[in-house]
Every structure is written in C-alpha cells, then in structure tokens.
Design a protein around this motif. Structure first.
Motif, PDB file in Angstrom:
ATOM      1  N   GLY A  96       0.835  -1.212   0.000  1.00 12.02           N
ATOM      2  CA  GLY A  96       0.000   0.000   0.000  1.00 12.02           C
ATOM      3  C   GLY A  96       0.867   1.259   0.000  1.00 12.02           C
ATOM      4  O   GLY A  96       0.613   2.200  -0.760  1.00 12.02           O
ATOM      5  N   VAL A  97       1.905   1.235   0.842  1.00  8.90           N
ATOM      6  CA  VAL A  97       2.808   2.391   0.908  1.00  8.90           C
ATOM      7  C   VAL A  97       3.494   2.585  -0.453  1.00  8.90           C
ATOM      8  O   VAL A  97       3.667   3.713  -0.924  1.00  8.90           O
ATOM      9  N   TYR A  98       3.846   1.474  -1.092  1.00  7.55           N
ATOM     10  CA  TYR A  98       4.502   1.567  -2.412  1.00  7.55           C
ATOM     11  C   TYR A  98       3.574   2.265  -3.415  1.00  7.55           C
ATOM     12  O   TYR A  98       4.005   3.149  -4.170  1.00  7.55           O
ATOM     13  N   CYS A  99       2.299   1.867  -3.410  1.00 10.44           N
ATOM     14  CA  CYS A  99       1.335   2.471  -4.343  1.00 10.44           C
ATOM     15  C   CYS A  99       1.156   3.964  -4.055  1.00 10.44           C
ATOM     16  O   CYS A  99       1.185   4.793  -4.976  1.00 10.44           O
ATOM     17  N   VAL A 100       1.031   4.282  -2.754  1.00  6.08           N
ATOM     18  CA  VAL A 100       0.855   5.702  -2.381  1.00  6.08           C
ATOM     19  C   VAL A 100       2.102   6.501  -2.776  1.00  6.08           C
ATOM     20  O   VAL A 100       2.019   7.613  -3.304  1.00  6.08           O
ATOM     21  N   LEU A 101       3.251   5.883  -2.550  1.00  3.58           N
ATOM     22  CA  LEU A 101       4.525   6.524  -2.908  1.00  3.58           C
ATOM     23  C   LEU A 101       4.581   6.812  -4.410  1.00  3.58           C
ATOM     24  O   LEU A 101       4.967   7.912  -4.843  1.00  3.58           O
ATOM     25  N   CYS A 102       4.166   5.834  -5.201  1.00  4.02           N
ATOM     26  CA  CYS A 102       4.190   6.003  -6.670  1.00  4.02           C
ATOM     27  C   CYS A 102       3.221   7.110  -7.086  1.00  4.02           C
ATOM     28  O   CYS A 102       3.548   7.943  -7.938  1.00  4.02           O
ATOM     29  N   LEU A 103       2.028   7.078  -6.476  1.00  2.00           N
ATOM     30  CA  LEU A 103       1.024   8.096  -6.826  1.00  2.00           C
ATOM     31  C   LEU A 103       1.518   9.489  -6.423  1.00  2.00           C
ATOM     32  O   LEU A 103       1.454  10.442  -7.210  1.00  2.00           O
ATOM     33  N   ALA A 104       2.046   9.600  -5.183  1.00  7.56           N
ATOM     34  CA  ALA A 104       2.480  10.916  -4.688  1.00  7.56           C
ATOM     35  C   ALA A 104       3.690  11.420  -5.465  1.00  7.56           C
ATOM     36  O   ALA A 104       3.746  12.595  -5.866  1.00  7.56           O
ATOM     37  N   ALA A 105       4.653  10.511  -5.709  1.00  2.00           N
ATOM     38  CA  ALA A 105       5.864  10.925  -6.439  1.00  2.00           C
ATOM     39  C   ALA A 105       5.506  11.340  -7.862  1.00  2.00           C
ATOM     40  O   ALA A 105       6.078  12.289  -8.407  1.00  2.00           O
ATOM     41  N   SER A 106       4.534  10.638  -8.453  1.00  2.12           N
ATOM     42  CA  SER A 106       4.112  11.002  -9.813  1.00  2.12           C
ATOM     43  C   SER A 106       3.456  12.377  -9.809  1.00  2.12           C
ATOM     44  O   SER A 106       3.717  13.206 -10.686  1.00  2.12           O
ATOM     45  N   ALA A 107       2.595  12.606  -8.787  1.00  2.00           N
ATOM     46  CA  ALA A 107       1.905  13.902  -8.704  1.00  2.00           C
ATOM     47  C   ALA A 107       2.925  15.034  -8.538  1.00  2.00           C
ATOM     48  O   ALA A 107       2.737  16.132  -9.057  1.00  2.00           O
ATOM     49  N   LEU A 108       4.033  14.730  -7.870  1.00  2.00           N
ATOM     50  CA  LEU A 108       5.100  15.730  -7.705  1.00  2.00           C
ATOM     51  C   LEU A 108       5.872  15.908  -9.023  1.00  2.00           C
ATOM     52  O   LEU A 108       6.232  17.027  -9.422  1.00  2.00           O
ATOM     53  N   ALA A 109       6.110  14.790  -9.689  1.00  2.00           N
ATOM     54  CA  ALA A 109       6.956  14.833 -10.889  1.00  2.00           C
ATOM     55  C   ALA A 109       6.250  15.462 -12.094  1.00  2.00           C
ATOM     56  O   ALA A 109       6.912  16.048 -12.958  1.00  2.00           O
ATOM     57  N   PRO A 137      -2.160   9.785 -11.689  1.00  2.71           N
ATOM     58  CA  PRO A 137      -0.880  10.472 -11.892  1.00  2.71           C
ATOM     59  C   PRO A 137       0.235   9.542 -12.374  1.00  2.71           C
ATOM     60  O   PRO A 137       1.143   9.976 -13.087  1.00  2.71           O
ATOM     61  N   VAL A 138       0.141   8.260 -11.985  1.00  4.86           N
ATOM     62  CA  VAL A 138       1.176   7.304 -12.432  1.00  4.86           C
ATOM     63  C   VAL A 138       1.110   7.138 -13.955  1.00  4.86           C
ATOM     64  O   VAL A 138       2.130   7.143 -14.650  1.00  4.86           O
ATOM     65  N   GLY A 139      -0.115   7.028 -14.473  1.00  4.58           N
ATOM     66  CA  GLY A 139      -0.286   6.929 -15.927  1.00  4.58           C
ATOM     67  C   GLY A 139       0.187   8.188 -16.624  1.00  4.58           C
ATOM     68  O   GLY A 139       0.846   8.124 -17.677  1.00  4.58           O
ATOM     69  N   LEU A 140      -0.122   9.310 -16.007  1.00  5.44           N
ATOM     70  CA  LEU A 140       0.244  10.593 -16.614  1.00  5.44           C
ATOM     71  C   LEU A 140       1.755  10.753 -16.679  1.00  5.44           C
ATOM     72  O   LEU A 140       2.315  11.183 -17.694  1.00  5.44           O
ATOM     73  N   ILE A 141       2.435  10.363 -15.593  1.00  5.62           N
ATOM     74  CA  ILE A 141       3.896  10.536 -15.589  1.00  5.62           C
ATOM     75  C   ILE A 141       4.547   9.561 -16.588  1.00  5.62           C
ATOM     76  O   ILE A 141       5.551   9.893 -17.230  1.00  5.62           O
ATOM     77  N   MET A 142       3.944   8.376 -16.725  1.00  6.42           N
ATOM     78  CA  MET A 142       4.482   7.439 -17.729  1.00  6.42           C
ATOM     79  C   MET A 142       4.320   8.041 -19.123  1.00  6.42           C
ATOM     80  O   MET A 142       5.223   7.967 -19.957  1.00  6.42           O
ATOM     81  N   TYR A 143       3.138   8.632 -19.361  1.00  7.66           N
ATOM     82  CA  TYR A 143       2.889   9.277 -20.654  1.00  7.66           C
ATOM     83  C   TYR A 143       3.910  10.385 -20.901  1.00  7.66           C
ATOM     84  O   TYR A 143       4.530  10.458 -21.966  1.00  7.66           O
ATOM     85  N   LEU A 144       4.111  11.231 -19.879  1.00 13.96           N
ATOM     86  CA  LEU A 144       5.047  12.357 -20.042  1.00 13.96           C
ATOM     87  C   LEU A 144       6.486  11.861 -20.245  1.00 13.96           C
ATOM     88  O   LEU A 144       7.283  12.516 -20.903  1.00 13.96           O
ATOM     89  N   GLY A 145       6.807  10.698 -19.669  1.00 13.04           N
ATOM     90  CA  GLY A 145       8.154  10.136 -19.822  1.00 13.04           C
ATOM     91  C   GLY A 145       8.369   9.453 -21.159  1.00 13.04           C
ATOM     92  O   GLY A 145       9.477   9.009 -21.460  1.00 13.04           O
ATOM     93  N   GLY A 146       7.302   9.328 -21.944  1.00 18.62           N
ATOM     94  CA  GLY A 146       7.459   8.753 -23.287  1.00 18.62           C
ATOM     95  C   GLY A 146       7.163   7.264 -23.379  1.00 18.62           C
ATOM     96  O   GLY A 146       7.425   6.635 -24.411  1.00 18.62           O
ATOM     97  N   VAL A 147       6.624   6.674 -22.301  1.00 21.49           N
ATOM     98  CA  VAL A 147       6.291   5.245 -22.349  1.00 21.49           C
ATOM     99  C   VAL A 147       5.353   4.983 -23.543  1.00 21.49           C
ATOM    100  O   VAL A 147       4.423   5.755 -23.791  1.00 21.49           O
ATOM    101  N   VAL A 148       5.634   3.908 -24.274  1.00 18.58           N
ATOM    102  CA  VAL A 148       4.810   3.551 -25.430  1.00 18.58           C
ATOM    103  C   VAL A 148       3.798   2.506 -24.967  1.00 18.58           C
ATOM    104  O   VAL A 148       4.186   1.454 -24.450  1.00 18.58           O
TER     105      VAL A 148
END
Ligand SMILES: CCCCC/C=C\C/C=C\CCCCCCCC(=O)SCCNC(=O)CCNC(=O)[C@H](O)C(C)(C)COP(=O)(O)OP(=O)(O)OC[C@H]1O[C@@H](n2cnc3c(N)ncnc32)[C@H](O)[C@@H]1OP(=O)(O)O
Ligand SMILES: CCCCCCCC/C=C\CCCCCCCC(=O)OC[C@@H](O)COP(=O)(O)O
Length: 256
Positions: free
Chosen positions: A12-25, A109-120
């Motif tokens: 759970g912490v990992y998921c929250v971390l990914c979501l929060a870090a993505s929202a920051l990034a 936000p995780v999907g958005l950051i992947m999109y912004l990073g160029g993930v195909v």
C-alpha cells in the motif's frame, strides 16, 4: 501486525509513494520540458532511485558498460513484480523509453507521468494493434536515437523462472536493425513473495549482458533470435539467483 498485514501495508505504501511521487513529478516535467519527452525520464529516475532506501533494497549491477553504445538498441529484461520499476530506474540509460500495457495509462498520476516520460502503450489483446505500434517505434528509435526497454515475458512472473518470450521485442530489433541488450535481475523470492506474504529488505543482482547484433537478420530469424536470448537470459537468471542447476532443465517453451 501479522505478516499478511505488514505485507499489505508495504505494498500500500509503495502504491501511495508512486502516486504521490508522480503527482510531484508531473509539474516538474511540464515546467522543465513542456510535455511528453524521453528527457523527462531523467527526472522520474532521480526520484524513483530513492525508493530503494525505504524498502532496504540493495542493487549490485555489473556490465553497465554494455549500455555505452551510440546507436539505438532494444533492451530486454525479466519481469517479476511491480517492484521492477525500482530496478529499472536504478540502471536506466539516458534516452530510453519502455513499452507498457495500455491499462497503466489509467492509473491517475502514475499513468500521466508514464505518458510524459514517453512510455509507449500497447494493447496486448490485439496483436495487430501492438504490431502497428511497434513498427512506428522502430522508425522513431532510428529517427530520434532512442533506446527501447521491453519485458519480453509480457507479464509479471515471480515463480522463480522465466516465462517463454513473446516475439515483439525481437521483431522490433530486426526491423530497426539494432542490437538487443539483455538485462537480467536475480530472483526476488528470498525477500519478496506475495504468496507467502514475504517482503523484507534484500539484495538484487543485475547484469547487463553484451549486445546481440541483428544487422543482416530478417523476419524469418526472429524465432532463433528470441530463443538465443531466452537461453542466455535464463542461464544468467539462475546463476545470479544461486540456482545454477536449474539452467539445464527445459528451454524456451511454446509461445503463449
Ligand atoms: C516519479 C515517480 C514515478 C512513479 C512510478 C511511475 C512511473 C515510472 C515511469 C516509467 C516506468 C514504466 C514502466 C513500464 C513497465 C511496463 C511493463 C509492462 O506493461 S509489461 C506488458 C507489456 N509489454 C509487453 O507485452 C511486451 C512484450 N510483448 C510482446 O512483445 C508481444 O509480442 C506483443 C507485441 C504484445 C504481441 O503479443 P502476442 O501475444 O500476440 O505475442 P506473440 O509474440 O506470440 O506474437 C504473435 C505473432 O505475431 C508476431 N509478431 C509479434 N510482434 C510482431 C511485430 N512487431 N511485427 C511482426 N510480427 C509480430 C509473432 O512473430 C507471432 O507470429 P508467429 O508465431 O508466426 O511468429
Ligand atoms: C485515479 C486512478 C487511481 C489508480 C490507482 C492506482 C494505484 C496504483 C499505484 C501505483 C502502482 C505502481 C505501479 C508501478 C508501475 C509498474 C508497472 C508494472 O509493473 O506493471 C505491470 C505490468 O507490467 C504487467 O502487468 P500484468 O502482470 O500482466 O498484470
């Protein structure tokens, strides 16, 4: 806390971390580069590289010099868990995008950051759609000198072995006539096992293998290239994981 509750909490912490870090990034990437570009991967990488300290994960990487090639390449690696994203960012070379399933795009936000990073993003349920996208990627990687990271097992697999490889990565390498660079992470099973609710600190060995050239290879060579890569990576996986004897058992099974 019971082991099961502790395991769930850590995930759970990992998921929250990914979501929060993505929202920051997301704003950082937008302010720095204005939109979707592989250059955002550097920002993402610098953030994610700190996750290992929270979970007590240590990486021992060898062969990183094999990434030092001027031309684009297709990097293929084994895929055990959502934690692979930490191992990916630990060694990710510059100008490298990943191929991901399209469902990841819908994780806020995780999907958005992947999109912004160029993930195909590809639709795994439609081979023809995936083929069309991969053909475009072959052209883009040549035009823009981009490396592409693919998980050829096509799904996560934590059963202590490699799944048979899908062929998309190898078609891509042959279409673009660029080398394949295999990367192998040792088994997580000693410190991470969802079935046993195990998630402790641990060491991950990762080896970047020598590039496999594809110049002159044609579509009919894809199966052979896939098998060669699979055998080399499977042997390396068992060696890195301290399971040397297993390497002599079954080879690349039928494609899924
Ligand atoms: C700041 C904090 C941030 C917090 C964290 C957030 C984000 C971090 C940012 C980035 C990290 C991103 C991490 C992304 C990880 C993503 C992981 C995944 O999603 S893995 C799943 C998706 N990936 C894949 O599936 C790739 C592997 N799959 C394939 O390559 C497949 O081959 C396929 C292209 C999907 C097709 O699937 P299929 O099941 O049909 O596969 P087959 O291989 O059996 O192929 C069938 C048939 O088609 C031929 N084929 C395949 N591909 C091609 C091609 N490109 N061209 C021509 N022909 C092709 C193949 O040969 C088979 O035919 P035959 O049997 O006759 O040989
Ligand atoms: C508003 C929407 C909110 C959505 C909430 C989503 C919460 C999840 C948040 C973070 C999870 C972090 C995921 C990190 C990315 C890792 C990518 C990954 O490893 O994907 C798995 C995929 O390769 C294979 O999928 P399957 O094994 O086939 O399945």
């Amino acid at each position: 806390l019971s082991p099961a509750a502790r395991f769930q909490l850590k995930i759970g912490v990992y998921c929250v971390l990914c979501l929060a870090a993505s929202a920051l990034a997301v704003p950082l990437c937008l302010l720095r580069h204005g939109g979707r570009t592989v250059r955002n991967m550097r920002i993402i990488k610098n953030i994610v590289k700190n996750f290992k300290y929270i979970y007590g994960l240590r990486f021992e990487a060898t062969g990183l010099e094999n990434f030092q090639i001027e031309e684009p390449c297709v990097i293929v690696s084994n895929h055990q868990s959502i934690l692979d994203m930490i191992g990916l960012m630990e060694i990710l070379p510059d100008n490298c995008v990943q191929i991901g399933k399209k469902e990841l795009l819908y994780m806020g936000p995780v999907g958005l950051i992947m999109y912004l990073g160029g993930v195909v993003f590809i639709n795994r349920k439609s081979t023809s759609n995936a083929k069309t996208v991969m053909a475009q990627v072959a052209q883009t990687m040549l035009d823009e000198n981009v490396k592409v990271w693919v998980y050829p097992e096509g799904t996560r697999n934590g059963n202590g072995d490699l799944l048979p490889f899908k062929k998309g990565a190898f078609h891509l390498a042959i279409q673009a006539q660029v080398p394949v660079i295999p990367v192998v992470y040792s088994s997580f099973s000693s410190f991470y096992n969802p079935a046993k609710k195990l998630f402790t600190s641990g060491k991950i060995r990762v080896e970047v293998l020598q590039p496999i050239e594809t110049k002159g290879l044609k579509a009919e060579d894809v199966t052979d290239l896939t098998e060669r890569c699979y055998c080399t990576m499977r042997e390396t996986f068992f060696r890195l994981s301290g399971m040397a004897n297993e390497a002599n058992s079954s080879g690349q099974g039928p494609q899924q």
